[in-house]
Motif scaffolding. Structure first.
Motif, PDB file in Angstrom:
ATOM      1  N   ALA A   1       0.816  -1.209   0.000  1.00 25.01           N
ATOM      2  CA  ALA A   1       0.000   0.000   0.000  1.00 25.01           C
ATOM      3  C   ALA A   1       0.850   1.260   0.000  1.00 25.01           C
ATOM      4  O   ALA A   1       0.474   2.272  -0.599  1.00 25.01           O
ATOM      5  CB  ALA A   1      -0.917  -0.003   1.228  1.00 25.01           C
ATOM      6  N   ALA A   2       2.015   1.196   0.670  1.00 20.04           N
ATOM      7  CA  ALA A   2       2.798   2.415   0.900  1.00 20.04           C
ATOM      8  C   ALA A   2       3.827   2.712  -0.188  1.00 20.04           C
ATOM      9  O   ALA A   2       4.012   3.883  -0.563  1.00 20.04           O
ATOM     10  CB  ALA A   2       3.498   2.318   2.252  1.00 20.04           C
ATOM     11  N   GLU A   3       4.531   1.680  -0.673  1.00 16.09           N
ATOM     12  CA  GLU A   3       5.630   1.978  -1.601  1.00 16.09           C
ATOM     13  C   GLU A   3       5.157   2.623  -2.899  1.00 16.09           C
ATOM     14  O   GLU A   3       5.755   3.602  -3.354  1.00 16.09           O
ATOM     15  CB  GLU A   3       6.465   0.730  -1.896  1.00 16.09           C
ATOM     16  CG  GLU A   3       7.649   1.067  -2.777  1.00 16.09           C
ATOM     17  CD  GLU A   3       8.638  -0.063  -2.973  1.00 16.09           C
ATOM     18  OE1 GLU A   3       9.562   0.114  -3.779  1.00 16.09           O
ATOM     19  OE2 GLU A   3       8.489  -1.116  -2.344  1.00 16.09           O
ATOM     20  N   PRO A   4       4.087   2.132  -3.536  1.00 15.92           N
ATOM     21  CA  PRO A   4       3.647   2.802  -4.766  1.00 15.92           C
ATOM     22  C   PRO A   4       3.277   4.274  -4.541  1.00 15.92           C
ATOM     23  O   PRO A   4       3.589   5.120  -5.391  1.00 15.92           O
ATOM     24  CB  PRO A   4       2.430   1.975  -5.204  1.00 15.92           C
ATOM     25  CG  PRO A   4       2.696   0.605  -4.646  1.00 15.92           C
ATOM     26  CD  PRO A   4       3.331   0.871  -3.323  1.00 15.92           C
ATOM     27  N   ILE A   5       2.633   4.574  -3.406  1.00 18.36           N
ATOM     28  CA  ILE A   5       2.256   5.977  -3.168  1.00 18.36           C
ATOM     29  C   ILE A   5       3.501   6.826  -2.930  1.00 18.36           C
ATOM     30  O   ILE A   5       3.565   7.996  -3.329  1.00 18.36           O
ATOM     31  CB  ILE A   5       1.254   6.095  -1.998  1.00 18.36           C
ATOM     32  CG1 ILE A   5       0.505   7.425  -2.079  1.00 18.36           C
ATOM     33  CG2 ILE A   5       1.928   5.968  -0.651  1.00 18.36           C
ATOM     34  CD1 ILE A   5      -0.488   7.510  -3.196  1.00 18.36           C
ATOM     35  N   ALA A   6       4.538   6.229  -2.318  1.00 24.26           N
ATOM     36  CA  ALA A   6       5.784   6.966  -2.105  1.00 24.26           C
ATOM     37  C   ALA A   6       6.443   7.316  -3.433  1.00 24.26           C
ATOM     38  O   ALA A   6       6.922   8.447  -3.630  1.00 24.26           O
ATOM     39  CB  ALA A   6       6.732   6.134  -1.244  1.00 24.26           C
ATOM     40  N   HIS A   7       6.491   6.355  -4.361  1.00 26.81           N
ATOM     41  CA  HIS A   7       7.110   6.618  -5.667  1.00 26.81           C
ATOM     42  C   HIS A   7       6.214   7.479  -6.562  1.00 26.81           C
ATOM     43  O   HIS A   7       6.714   8.112  -7.503  1.00 26.81           O
ATOM     44  CB  HIS A   7       7.406   5.288  -6.369  1.00 26.81           C
ATOM     45  CG  HIS A   7       8.390   4.419  -5.641  1.00 26.81           C
ATOM     46  ND1 HIS A   7       9.532   4.919  -5.060  1.00 26.81           N
ATOM     47  CD2 HIS A   7       8.400   3.081  -5.416  1.00 26.81           C
ATOM     48  CE1 HIS A   7      10.201   3.921  -4.493  1.00 26.81           C
ATOM     49  NE2 HIS A   7       9.537   2.809  -4.692  1.00 26.81           N
ATOM     50  N   TYR A   8       4.923   7.501  -6.286  1.00 29.59           N
ATOM     51  CA  TYR A   8       4.004   8.336  -7.066  1.00 29.59           C
ATOM     52  C   TYR A   8       4.136   9.799  -6.671  1.00 29.59           C
ATOM     53  O   TYR A   8       4.204  10.681  -7.540  1.00 29.59           O
ATOM     54  CB  TYR A   8       2.570   7.859  -6.847  1.00 29.59           C
ATOM     55  CG  TYR A   8       1.518   8.704  -7.530  1.00 29.59           C
ATOM     56  CD1 TYR A   8       1.303   8.612  -8.905  1.00 29.59           C
ATOM     57  CD2 TYR A   8       0.745   9.608  -6.790  1.00 29.59           C
ATOM     58  CE1 TYR A   8       0.343   9.402  -9.532  1.00 29.59           C
ATOM     59  CE2 TYR A   8      -0.219  10.389  -7.408  1.00 29.59           C
ATOM     60  CZ  TYR A   8      -0.420  10.280  -8.780  1.00 29.59           C
ATOM     61  OH  TYR A   8      -1.366  11.061  -9.395  1.00 29.59           O
ATOM     62  N   THR A   9       4.177  10.053  -5.369  1.00 28.54           N
ATOM     63  CA  THR A   9       4.269  11.444  -4.916  1.00 28.54           C
ATOM     64  C   THR A   9       5.659  12.025  -5.142  1.00 28.54           C
ATOM     65  O   THR A   9       5.811  13.240  -5.298  1.00 28.54           O
ATOM     66  CB  THR A   9       3.908  11.545  -3.427  1.00 28.54           C
ATOM     67  OG1 THR A   9       4.745  10.661  -2.670  1.00 28.54           O
ATOM     68  CG2 THR A   9       2.456  11.173  -3.197  1.00 28.54           C
ATOM     69  N   GLU A  10       6.678  11.168  -5.139  1.00 29.50           N
ATOM     70  CA  GLU A  10       8.049  11.608  -5.422  1.00 29.50           C
ATOM     71  C   GLU A  10       8.696  10.566  -6.323  1.00 29.50           C
ATOM     72  O   GLU A  10       9.112   9.514  -5.855  1.00 29.50           O
ATOM     73  CB  GLU A  10       8.847  11.784  -4.138  1.00 29.50           C
ATOM     74  CG  GLU A  10      10.224  12.373  -4.363  1.00 29.50           C
ATOM     75  CD  GLU A  10      10.955  12.652  -3.067  1.00 29.50           C
ATOM     76  OE1 GLU A  10      12.165  12.931  -3.131  1.00 29.50           O
ATOM     77  OE2 GLU A  10      10.321  12.566  -2.003  1.00 29.50           O
ATOM     78  N   ALA A  11       8.755  10.860  -7.614  1.00 32.46           N
ATOM     79  CA  ALA A  11       9.231   9.880  -8.591  1.00 32.46           C
ATOM     80  C   ALA A  11      10.655   9.439  -8.264  1.00 32.46           C
ATOM     81  O   ALA A  11      11.453  10.217  -7.737  1.00 32.46           O
ATOM     82  CB  ALA A  11       9.192  10.477  -9.995  1.00 32.46           C
ATOM     83  N   PRO A  12      10.991   8.166  -8.535  1.00 32.97           N
ATOM     84  CA  PRO A  12      12.383   7.728  -8.375  1.00 32.97           C
ATOM     85  C   PRO A  12      13.315   8.684  -9.096  1.00 32.97           C
ATOM     86  O   PRO A  12      12.971   9.223 -10.163  1.00 32.97           O
ATOM     87  CB  PRO A  12      12.377   6.337  -9.035  1.00 32.97           C
ATOM     88  CG  PRO A  12      10.964   5.862  -8.899  1.00 32.97           C
ATOM     89  CD  PRO A  12      10.118   7.096  -9.044  1.00 32.97           C
TER      90      PRO A  12
END
Length: 500
Positions: free
Chosen positions: A101-112
């Protein structure tokens, strides 16, 4: 029983817990410094090692050598579904519930960092975020323990070697590794790594489930609740563990898979199935196209230390014990079957799992910006999962199922890892029941004790996972060439090739 391996590895765990309880700040600082050094010095090596392992295993499996049958000619002990279900529990664990649940939202709000400023449009950002998560939890993560190392372990067992980490060096050292001091050092290093990789997430699970229960039912998010969750989970794992592979472990794994499937279907149905399906397809295309770029990216070492290198180090630490367990349950299967069933299918299921939970979170975030990213930024992993659940109908029912899935996942992981650690503590044969119980109860008590110093103790042990992966990475390196050589030998023995 190997008293030396049992006492040294058990003593290391005890010493860490005592240090964390008596001097939490100093212990945390020391682990943080070791973490930074390990990630910087070995991060690039781990990225290459995991990527190369997946590539070599794929070539081997889909060549003519894929028909080589491992572990004898008898029919497999477990059916395909039971077998894959048990494999899944070796790595995904409860962390997968919260990270999904958390990792995709982290990479969505701040792109790699390699894609910062280049992602065009919201759906492209979704696909990139999910693909980066697939890179961390997908093919490379499963291949490091479920492919080449498993083949080496199974060939060693055929030649009379025990299912212990030292057997990975049997093709290099021969029979000497059975009694050599280096064999004991290998066993101790691998046990330490997987204990850190199990106890840390166990404490983490106590924190997350207690948080979710408080959010759902208003219960106190206290140390007593957190410790009670861990000890109850340990009791369930202990019963499963003592029942044996053919009863408790495989039964708990099957229940785990069915309940997790029910949760995924419910979340997708109550969210947007069309959105999740579209996101999964687009992310899979990005993952296939950008796999090497994402897995081998070295442009931002600080970001890597907390994402790609952290995960690759974590999974590397699990690899020898994964190989022991998968080797034990895979006798009678071919090289190709082992690669598909212990690497490809688990990786595929993991990507679907991340798309269902993470994709639904991204859907909700696009419908209402901040709906998931806000709680995640404020309270971390469990808040992201909770935000997804709270935004959907039947919140309480879904929340209860998510808690049950989390507990079942980790109970399955705890019993399989306790079994393999116990096997590494034995000179041969099935691990004794009391040795299995010692590790299961010991890890449960350690997880509960570390919670006594707050998040810091658990965070320190989770960071120590990366430190413990340093020697394991060196132990796993020879499998890149020893596994193909052993399989070629077996192909000649079984008449698949003409070279003897």
């Amino acid at each position: 029983m190997d008293v030396w391996v049992l006492t040294v590895s058990g003593g290391l765990l005890t010493a860490f817990v005592i240090a964390a309880l008596t001097a939490p700040t100093a212990t945390g600082d020391a682990v943080a410094a070791a973490f930074t050094w390990s990630a910087g010095a070995f991060g690039a090596y781990w990225q290459v090692l995991l990527t190369a392992t997946a590539a070599v295993a794929a070539v081997l499996a889909f060549s003519r050598y894929g028909r080589v049958r491992m572990g004898g000619t008898d029919a497999p002990e477990f059916g395909a579904f039971r077998w894959v279900a048990m494999v899944l529990t070796t790595l995904l664990a409860a962390g997968g519930v919260f990270w999904a649940a958390a990792e995709p939202i982290a990479h969505y709000t701040e792109a790699p960092p390699q894609y910062a400023g280049t992602v065009d449009g919201p759906m492209a950002a979704v696909a990139t975020a999910l693909a980066q998560s697939f890179t961390h939890w997908g093919l490379a993560a499963w291949a490091i323990g479920g492919s080449l190392a498993t083949l080496v372990m199974m060939r060693g067992a055929e030649k009379g070697m025990p299912l212990r980490p030292r057997t990975l060096l049997h093709p290099v050292m021969g029979e000497r590794v059975r009694t050599h001091w280096l064999g004991s050092a290998v066993d101790i290093a691998c046990v330490a790594a997987v204990v850190a990789g199990t106890v840390g997430p166990l404490g983490f699970l106590g924190l997350q489930v207690s948080y979710m229960a408080g959010a759902l039912f208003g219960t106190a998010d206290s140390y007593a609740a957190q410790a009670g969750i861990i000890l109850g989970l340990t009791a369930v794992a202990l019963v499963s563990l003592l029942s044996g592979l053919s009863r408790g472990i495989q039964l708990l794994s099957r229940i785990n898979v069915w309940v997790a499937l029910a949760l995924v279907l419910a979340i997708v149905a109550l969210g947007s199935a069309a959105y999740v399906a579209d996101a999964y397809l687009q992310a899979s295309a990005v993952y296939a196209r950008e796999f090497a770029t994402m897995a081998l990216f070295r442009g931002d070492t600080e970001w890597l230390a907390y994402w790609t290198v952290f995960f690759f180090g974590w999974f590397l630490g699990y690899a020898p014990m994964m190989a022991i367990f998968i080797a034990r349950i895979s006798r009678g299967r071919t090289v190709r079957q082992i690669f598909v069933g212990a690497t490809v299918l688990p990786a595929l299921i993991t990507t679907v799992w991340f798309s269902a939970l993470g994709g639904t979170g991204l859907y909700l975030e696009q419908q209402e910006p901040g709906a998931v990213s806000g709680p995640y930024a404020e309270d971390g992993l469990p808040a992201a999962a909770m935000a997804v659940i709270q935004a959907l109908p039947y919140t309480v029912a879904l929340g209860v199922v998510m808690i049950v899935v989390s507990l079942l996942f980790f109970a399955s992981t705890l019993d399989t890892m306790s079994y393999t650690i116990a096997a590494a503590s034995m000179r041969g044969g099935e691990p004794l029941p009391w040795v299995r119980a010692f590790w299961c109860v010991g890890m449960g008590l350690a997880g509960a004790a570390l919670l006594g110093v707050g998040d810091g103790g658990v965070d320190a042990l989770q960071s120590f996972i990366v430190v413990a992966a340093v020697p394991v990475g060196l132990i796993m390196l020879p499998t890149l060439w020893t596994a193909p050589r052993l399989v070629r030998e077996m192909a000649a023995e079984q008449g698949i090739t003409g070279n003897r």
